[in-house]
Design a protein around this motif. Structure first.
Motif, mmCIF file in Angstrom:
data_model
loop_
_atom_site.group_PDB
_atom_site.id
_atom_site.type_symbol
_atom_site.label_atom_id
_atom_site.label_comp_id
_atom_site.label_asym_id
_atom_site.label_seq_id
_atom_site.Cartn_x
_atom_site.Cartn_y
_atom_site.Cartn_z
ATOM 1 N N ASP A 104 98.755 -16.543 -10.469
ATOM 2 C CA ASP A 104 98.332 -15.999 -9.168
ATOM 3 C C ASP A 104 99.497 -15.904 -8.179
ATOM 4 O OD1 ASP A 104 96.524 -14.873 -7.410
ATOM 5 O OD2 ASP A 104 95.733 -16.791 -6.697
ATOM 6 N N GLY A 105 100.606 -15.362 -8.656
ATOM 7 C CA GLY A 105 101.785 -15.222 -7.817
ATOM 8 C C GLY A 105 101.600 -14.443 -6.524
ATOM 9 N N LEU B 171 107.167 -1.956 -16.409
ATOM 10 C CA LEU B 171 106.292 -2.254 -15.282
ATOM 11 C C LEU B 171 105.241 -3.292 -15.662
ATOM 12 C CD1 LEU B 171 105.853 1.317 -13.788
ATOM 13 C CD2 LEU B 171 106.930 -0.637 -12.651
ATOM 14 N N ASP B 172 104.714 -3.169 -16.889
ATOM 15 C CA ASP B 172 103.749 -4.165 -17.372
ATOM 16 C C ASP B 172 104.369 -5.560 -17.359
ATOM 17 O OD1 ASP B 172 101.714 -2.317 -17.818
ATOM 18 O OD2 ASP B 172 102.158 -2.088 -19.955
ATOM 19 N N ALA B 173 105.625 -5.642 -17.822
ATOM 20 C CA ALA B 173 106.295 -6.943 -17.893
ATOM 21 C C ALA B 173 106.599 -7.491 -16.495
ATOM 22 C CB ALA B 173 107.580 -6.820 -18.713
ATOM 23 N N PHE B 174 107.120 -6.632 -15.626
ATOM 24 C CA PHE B 174 107.387 -7.071 -14.250
ATOM 25 C C PHE B 174 106.101 -7.579 -13.587
ATOM 26 C CE2 PHE B 174 111.101 -3.912 -14.173
ATOM 27 C CZ PHE B 174 112.063 -4.898 -14.237
ATOM 28 N N TRP B 175 105.030 -6.842 -13.791
ATOM 29 C CA TRP B 175 103.773 -7.236 -13.165
ATOM 30 C C TRP B 175 103.247 -8.541 -13.762
ATOM 31 C CZ3 TRP B 175 101.247 -7.494 -9.078
ATOM 32 C CH2 TRP B 175 99.900 -7.847 -9.058
ATOM 33 N N ALA B 176 103.391 -8.719 -15.070
ATOM 34 C CA ALA B 176 102.938 -9.963 -15.707
ATOM 35 C C ALA B 176 103.646 -11.168 -15.104
ATOM 36 C CB ALA B 176 103.187 -9.893 -17.216
#
Length: 303
Positions: free
Chosen positions: A203-204, A192-197
């Protein structure tokens, strides 16, 4: 827990390169032998090409794998005020292949939003504008009538879409992924951390309400895309997580109604992201598809 090692996001990012497409910086990845058959991997919304990281090395052992973060996604440019389009993303995929001097017929493996880009490329193949060799779809909205978007997607498409995008967070991502992943194959906190990054990079969330315009665009292109799928002689397969509430078993049922001699695989207990939930199964079913294709080609050539 998958037995495939995968690639950590920092390592993945370091392996990427950039090219310029219509003035925008696009991050892309390649692996495998230069003379191997090209395989183009096309990611979904709202994530990026890291989605393929479990499959990347196993596929690269056999094929020349190519992937990019499409415009507005991951580590590629995310221009504000841009009219994002699936047709433009198909142009981008063709520009990447040209940049890499890929001249032979290309195999496609796509997911989610990427399925729509692949459908456009398939329609262009039928029109003689690109040469494809095969196409495999993972969970995605191949037919607008069977696409069941989650609430945040509907809100992004509404007049308050810009606000919804700005308020999107890792917590909201986790909540939405919990609903669309299988109950026994939920993403880890590290995933989840990676997906969110990837989403948050540059600023996606500020462009999510513009990217979501792919949903009405799918409806606009439906007849052309479905007609291409029905008419094509290209080998097609669907590998689908059955429990996906967005485009699971109900989408596959529609595919079987509309496509002659449908080649479909339903993965029991798997949700919307089969390539991260059950990568070994996806790999096995993809390689079986390709081996059968190669055997048929060899038989036709009397080799």
């Amino acid at each position: 827990m998958t037995a495939l090692p995968g690639i950590a996001l920092a390592e993945w990012r370091a392996q990427g390169r950039e090219f310029n497409c219509n003035g925008q910086a696009i991050r892309y990845w390649t692996a495998g032998e230069a003379d191997a058959e090209p395989l183009l991997l096309i990611h979904g919304f709202p994530t990026a090409s890291w989605d393929w990281h479990y499959l990347w090395q196993p596929l690269a052992q056999r094929y020349r794998v190519v992937a990019c973060d499409m415009l507005g996604f991951g580590y590629s440019a995310k221009p504000r005020g841009h009219a994002y389009s699936l047709l433009e993303q198909a142009d981008l995929q063709q520009a990447l292949l040209a940049h890499l001097d890929v001249r032979e017929a290309v195999h496609l493996l796509a997911h989610d939003y990427g399925d729509s880009v692949a459908q456009e490329l398939l329609a262009r193949h039928q029109e003689g504008r690109i040469q494809l060799a095969s196409c495999v779809f993972l969970n995605g909205g191949l037919f607008p009538e069977t696409h069941h978007p989650v609430l945040v997607q509907k809100l992004l498409l509404s007049p308050i879409g810009p606000l919804i995008g700005r308020l999107f967070s890792r917590k909201k991502l986790a909540q939405n992924f919990a609903r669309v992943f299988g109950p026994r194959t939920q993403p880890s906190e590290a995933e989840l951390d990676a997906f969110w990054a990837l989403i948050a990079h540059n600023d996606g969330p500020a462009v999510m309400h513009r990217l979501i315009r792919y949903m009405p665009e799918r409806r606009e292109q439906r007849e052309r895309w479905v007609a291409a799928m029905q008419a094509t002689k290209l080998p097609l397969r669907v590998i689908d997580g059955a429990l996906d509430p967005i485009s699971g078993a109900h989408m596959v049922a529609r595919y079987r109604e509309l496509i002659e001699k449908p080649d479909t695989v339903l993965l029991d207990g798997i949700g919307h992201y089969p390539q991260t939930e059950a990568p070994e199964l996806v790999l096995a079913h993809y390689l079986e598809f390709r081996q059968r294709l190669e055997a048929a080609t060899c038989s036709a050539a009397l080799c």
